[in-house]
Design an enzyme around this catalytic site. Structure first.
Site, PDB file in Angstrom:
ATOM      1  CB  THR A  44     -15.850  -4.412 -25.314  1.00 16.77           C
ATOM      2  OG1 THR A  44     -16.412  -3.117 -25.276  1.00 16.77           O
ATOM      3  CG2 THR A  44     -15.072  -4.589 -26.607  1.00 16.77           C
ATOM      4  CE  LYS A  45     -15.119  -5.577 -31.310  1.00 14.98           C
ATOM      5  NZ  LYS A  45     -15.007  -4.306 -32.033  1.00 14.98           N
ATOM      6  CG  ASP A  46     -21.609  -9.332 -25.152  1.00 11.48           C
ATOM      7  OD1 ASP A  46     -21.302  -9.969 -26.171  1.00 11.48           O
ATOM      8  OD2 ASP A  46     -21.671  -9.860 -24.024  1.00 11.48           O
ATOM      9  CB  ALA A  49     -23.616  -7.127 -31.185  1.00  9.90           C
TER      10      ALA A  49
END
Length: 339
Positions: A44-46, A49
């Protein structure tokens, strides 16, 4: 040409909602996983960022040749490094020594410069990965510090993306959201969107033993006696993250390192999904509150990342036994070596 993309970043978002069957047999109503491993960086960090970096570009803060600095437990770093490659930025990451070597190898493979910092020091200690990242940013000309723990755009990323997607995918029928809380950006952004559509949606955050988040939510106070080492990466905090909107989260559930690890392995064996440590934690939290779930509920559980990041950790029998986690579910399959 069909199904072609200009670059890998166009694949961020629009992840599937997958029904949980065998693992959720004892859960009232229907339960679905929002499987964030389908992002190109497998977490989910895509979303976080990409959104923060592209907003910085629009604001003129990021320019050609800039350096992006970030504090990470692994997944955000991977996303920042991936995006830096595509967009042509330098990437410097500060990680804690709780981060496994295989995750650090991922970061190095994408060209990131990595600083490994002690995990079990106060957040304001100059050796902590928070302070190291800040110092590097201050000393590096033409750099930005994403600072996911305190950047409100972390919330915005999931308000505009994950929250909207879940509402549309469930056709507005969602009744409960279960989400791990680390920086708090995912749960806060999703909760804000869902509560705007239907204030009755229950938002349940997942915290770790060894973290201050649950007690802070309940009392508004930081209890340092709550802080002690724990094994789950990307869950809980020893400080109050500014990217968490505590007001829109209904309650927090704490889960143990051991139960979360067992649950991740059980998901793999029952659903065929290789999911990460925090995914196991989120599913374990749902199990712990199943008596509170009504028969007509539609529950969405956020599975933040892929199990490949944890092959040498929760999916390693040797690692599990080193931790004293001896009751883990094991497959019936065997490995046969032909001489």
């Amino acid at each position: 040409m069909k199904n072609t993309y200009n670059n890998i970043l166009e694949l961020v978002g629009d992840t599937p909602l997958i029904k949980l069957n065998k693992i959720a047999e004892d859960i009232p109503g229907d339960a679905y996983a929002k499987v964030e491993a389908f992002n190109p960086g497998h977490s989910t960090k895509d979303r976080t960022a990409k959104y923060i970096i592209e907003q910085a570009e629009k604001e003129g803060i990021l320019k050609p040749g800039s350096t992006i600095v970030e504090t990470t437990s692994g997944n955000t770093g991977f996303s920042v490094a991936m995006i830096s490659i595509v967009k042509g930025y330098q990437c410097i990451l500060a990680v804690s020594d709780k981060t496994k070597a295989d995750k650090i190898a991922y970061l190095k493979a994408l060209g990131a410069e990595v600083y490994v910092c002690p995990a079990n020091v106060p957040a304001d200690d100059p050796r902590s990965y928070y302070e190291v990242a800040k110092r590097i940013h201050e000393e590096t000309p033409n750099s930005i510090y994403i600072n996911q723990y305190f950047n409100k755009k972390n919330i915005d990323a999931h308000y505009h993306g994950t929250g909207r997607e879940i509402w549309e995918q469930t056709e507005g029928q969602i009744t409960h959201l279960i989400a791990p809380s680390g920086t708090g950006g995912t749960i806060s952004g999703v909760a804000r969107y869902l509560k705007e559509q239907n204030p009755n949606v229950k938002i349940i955050g997942v915290d770790a033993y060894g973290s201050i988040i649950k007690k802070y939510h309940e009392t508004g106070e930081v209890d340092k006696n709550e802080i002690y080492p724990y094994r789950i990466e990307g869950l809980g905090k020893n400080l109050v993250p500014g990217a968490t909107d505590f007001d829109i989260i209904d309650k927090f559930i704490k889960v143990t390192d051991e139960d979360a690890a067992y649950m991740a392995r059980e998901i793999a064996l029952k659903e065929g999904m290789m999911c990460g440590y925090t995914s196991g934690a989120a599913m374990q939290a749902l199990k712990q509150i199943k008596t509170e779930i009504p028969a007509d509920a539609l529950t969405v559980v956020i599975f933040p990342d892929h199990g490949s990041r944890y092959i040498s950790k929760i999916y390693s029998d040797a690692w599990m036994e080193e931790q004293g986690f001896t009751n883990y579910p094991t497959p019936s399959s065997k490995i046969h070596k032909i001489q």
